[in-house]
Design a protein around this motif. Structure first.
Motif, mmCIF file in Angstrom:
data_model
loop_
_atom_site.group_PDB
_atom_site.id
_atom_site.type_symbol
_atom_site.label_atom_id
_atom_site.label_comp_id
_atom_site.label_asym_id
_atom_site.label_seq_id
_atom_site.Cartn_x
_atom_site.Cartn_y
_atom_site.Cartn_z
ATOM 1 N N LYS A 51 57.266 -46.527 48.227
ATOM 2 C CA LYS A 51 56.175 -46.923 47.350
ATOM 3 C C LYS A 51 55.816 -45.773 46.413
ATOM 4 N N GLY A 52 55.759 -46.107 45.135
ATOM 5 C CA GLY A 52 55.402 -45.111 44.135
ATOM 6 C C GLY A 52 53.909 -44.841 44.118
ATOM 7 N N ARG A 53 53.546 -43.772 43.466
ATOM 8 C CA ARG A 53 52.134 -43.388 43.328
ATOM 9 C C ARG A 53 51.604 -43.982 42.035
ATOM 10 N N LEU A 78 56.522 -38.717 42.590
ATOM 11 C CA LEU A 78 55.532 -38.389 43.621
ATOM 12 C C LEU A 78 55.362 -39.434 44.706
ATOM 13 N N GLY A 79 56.311 -40.341 44.871
ATOM 14 C CA GLY A 79 56.209 -41.372 45.901
ATOM 15 C C GLY A 79 57.029 -41.030 47.122
ATOM 16 N N GLY A 80 57.055 -41.966 48.072
ATOM 17 C CA GLY A 80 57.765 -41.760 49.322
ATOM 18 C C GLY A 80 59.221 -42.175 49.262
ATOM 19 N N GLY A 81 59.968 -41.728 50.245
ATOM 20 C CA GLY A 81 61.367 -42.120 50.364
ATOM 21 C C GLY A 81 61.491 -43.523 50.924
ATOM 22 N N TYR A 100 54.081 -41.945 37.295
ATOM 23 C CA TYR A 100 53.165 -42.420 38.328
ATOM 24 C C TYR A 100 52.252 -43.561 37.899
ATOM 25 N N SER A 101 52.218 -43.919 36.637
ATOM 26 C CA SER A 101 51.267 -44.929 36.169
ATOM 27 C C SER A 101 51.850 -46.339 36.071
#
Length: 124
Positions: A120-122, A53-56, A89-90
């Motif tokens: 950046k990851g969630r 669920l993070g960005g490229g 995500y954690s």
């Protein structure tokens, strides 16, 4: 540090000789006899995408310079893309890594294109 000689692909287009350096890493390049200036296009390696669920990752910087005067031998660096994030995500390991810079460095030149930032990851 010992570096092997560069082995670029050589093509000709519109009266220009184009040398293409591929594959990640460093090599030594000597200015060919009779060459008085070069045009340089360097592209930094892209940043790795993040995990869950993070960005490229960001694209690498592009540096284009004309009329550079190379003298002697320089180090060509071909940057690779950053490693992508892993995990859920954690955890912080979901962040992608920064790409590696590319460029030409010699006693008279220092032209470098920076690598892109990692995604950046969630986090929870």
């Amino acid at each position: 540090m010992y570096l092997s000689a560069c082995n670029p692909t050589k093509t000709t287009a519109n009266g220009y000789v184009v040398l293409t350096f591929t594959g990640g890493g460093n090599c030594l390049w000597a200015t060919p006899a009779g060459v008085t200036s070069i045009d340089l296009l360097a592209v930094g390696g892209g940043g790795g995408g993040s995990g869950n669920l993070g960005g490229g990752g960001g694209g690498g910087q592009v540096v284009y310079q004309t009329g550079l005067v190379p003298i002697g031998t320089g180090i060509i660096t071909v940057g690779v893309g950053g490693v992508g994030g892993v995990g859920d995500y954690s955890v912080a390991t979901t962040n992608g890594k920064t790409g590696v810079r590319s460029g030409l460095v010699s006693s008279t030149l220092n032209q470098v294109a920076l690598g892109g930032s990692g995604g950046k990851g969630r986090l929870a």
